[in-house]
Scaffold this motif. Sequence first.
Motif, PDB file in Angstrom:
ATOM      1  N   ASP A 116       0.667  -0.978   0.108  1.00 11.67           N
ATOM      2  CA  ASP A 116       0.151  -0.044   0.015  1.00 11.67           C
ATOM      3  C   ASP A 116       0.746   1.303   0.102  1.00 11.67           C
ATOM      4  OD1 ASP A 116       0.996   0.714   2.504  1.00 11.67           O
ATOM      5  OD2 ASP A 116      -0.969  -0.004   3.641  1.00 11.67           O
ATOM      6  N   LYS A 117       0.426   2.319   0.028  1.00 10.17           N
ATOM      7  CA  LYS A 117       1.099   3.656   0.153  1.00 10.17           C
ATOM      8  C   LYS A 117       2.021   3.795   0.978  1.00 10.17           C
ATOM      9  CE  LYS A 117      -2.512   5.808  -3.187  1.00 10.17           C
ATOM     10  NZ  LYS A 117      -3.463   7.031  -3.348  1.00 10.17           N
ATOM     11  N   THR A 118       1.942   3.085   2.317  1.00  9.64           N
ATOM     12  CA  THR A 118       2.708   3.193   3.455  1.00  9.64           C
ATOM     13  C   THR A 118       3.840   2.418   3.423  1.00  9.64           C
ATOM     14  OG1 THR A 118       1.580   1.794   4.992  1.00  9.64           O
ATOM     15  CG2 THR A 118       0.647   4.380   4.775  1.00  9.64           C
ATOM     16  N   GLY A 119       3.821   1.485   2.413  1.00 10.51           N
ATOM     17  CA  GLY A 119       4.661   0.506   2.179  1.00 10.51           C
ATOM     18  C   GLY A 119       4.339  -0.919   2.909  1.00 10.51           C
ATOM     19  N   ARG A 120       3.069  -1.164   3.292  1.00  8.01           N
ATOM     20  CA  ARG A 120       2.724  -2.134   3.921  1.00  8.01           C
ATOM     21  C   ARG A 120       2.253  -3.402   2.863  1.00  8.01           C
ATOM     22  NH1 ARG A 120      -1.805   0.454   8.059  1.00  8.01           N
ATOM     23  NH2 ARG A 120      -0.122   1.496   9.479  1.00  8.01           N
ATOM     24  N   PRO A 121       2.607  -4.622   3.123  1.00  9.47           N
ATOM     25  CA  PRO A 121       2.358  -5.657   2.181  1.00  9.47           C
ATOM     26  C   PRO A 121       0.576  -6.090   2.161  1.00  9.47           C
ATOM     27  CG  PRO A 121       3.339  -6.556   4.140  1.00  9.47           C
ATOM     28  CD  PRO A 121       3.394  -5.031   4.095  1.00  9.47           C
ATOM     29  N   ILE A 122       0.308  -6.192   1.165  1.00  9.73           N
ATOM     30  CA  ILE A 122      -1.177  -6.499   0.674  1.00  9.73           C
ATOM     31  C   ILE A 122      -1.447  -7.781   0.632  1.00  9.73           C
ATOM     32  CG2 ILE A 122      -3.168  -5.762  -0.619  1.00  9.73           C
ATOM     33  CD1 ILE A 122      -1.570  -3.442  -1.517  1.00  9.73           C
TER      34      ILE A 122
END
Length: 262
Positions: A116-122
């Motif tokens: 996602d836009k914060t760098g968290r895996p989806i």
Amino acid sequence: MSSYLRQKLNSFQIGTSLSSSESDDAKQQVPIEEIELSKIQLMKPLLLSQDPSAKDVDDLMMRRFLRARDLDVEKASAMLLKYLKWKKEFVPNGFISPDEIPNDLAHNKLFMQGYDKTGRPIVLVFAERHKPTTVDEFKRFVTFTLDKICARMPSGHEKFTAIADLQGWGYVNSDIRGYLAALSIMQDCYPERLGKLFIVHVPYIFMTAWKMVYPFIDKNTKKKIVFVDDKKLQSALLEDIDETQLPDTFGGKMKLVPIQEC
């Protein structure tokens, strides 16, 4: 807990000479990072006195357990010790093998791709593909999945974003015991790993199951759950996920990757 540590803990939590209002003002001036670091230092001897294997627990893990218990050192320590005991008993080899969860993997229901836009895996799960297996196997599947997700966390990140697609979900997919088991593992053993959960394409009949599960969701987790209206689905997802990282099933450009292949 020793009398010394209890005294240290009490002095840190409530102070000794400040009035109530002065204490509140002082706390507001102390950065949360410093408060967390101080409490981590209090946790370490507590954990080691109960379980020598706690020496392998890093500060980030202790911080997650602290946050899950609103920075209460005693509660966070008890929670972490319980996790260490569970890990030794439930995952004695240190990991769950795909051979232990053949039925759940065969459903092809869970995928992980993009950030996602914060760098968290989806992570994306198709609830309609879930068919209840044994509770024990499903708990192992959940543990396998969470370990896979955690292993893929980029440096500097501790949370993931999940999308639960309920399109086509029916009573044949309902698995209250499985849902509660998964919830318990995520909240008690992997606290503060979930960043946000989008629940999409929600059928009306799902709310019956939801009402049974909801009371067991802790307050911190509840804040992370978002039900998305079908008409606003893509726009809601695009607020958090760039189109290049959005799964293609939602109009994005990212191909789905089964969790076992990650």
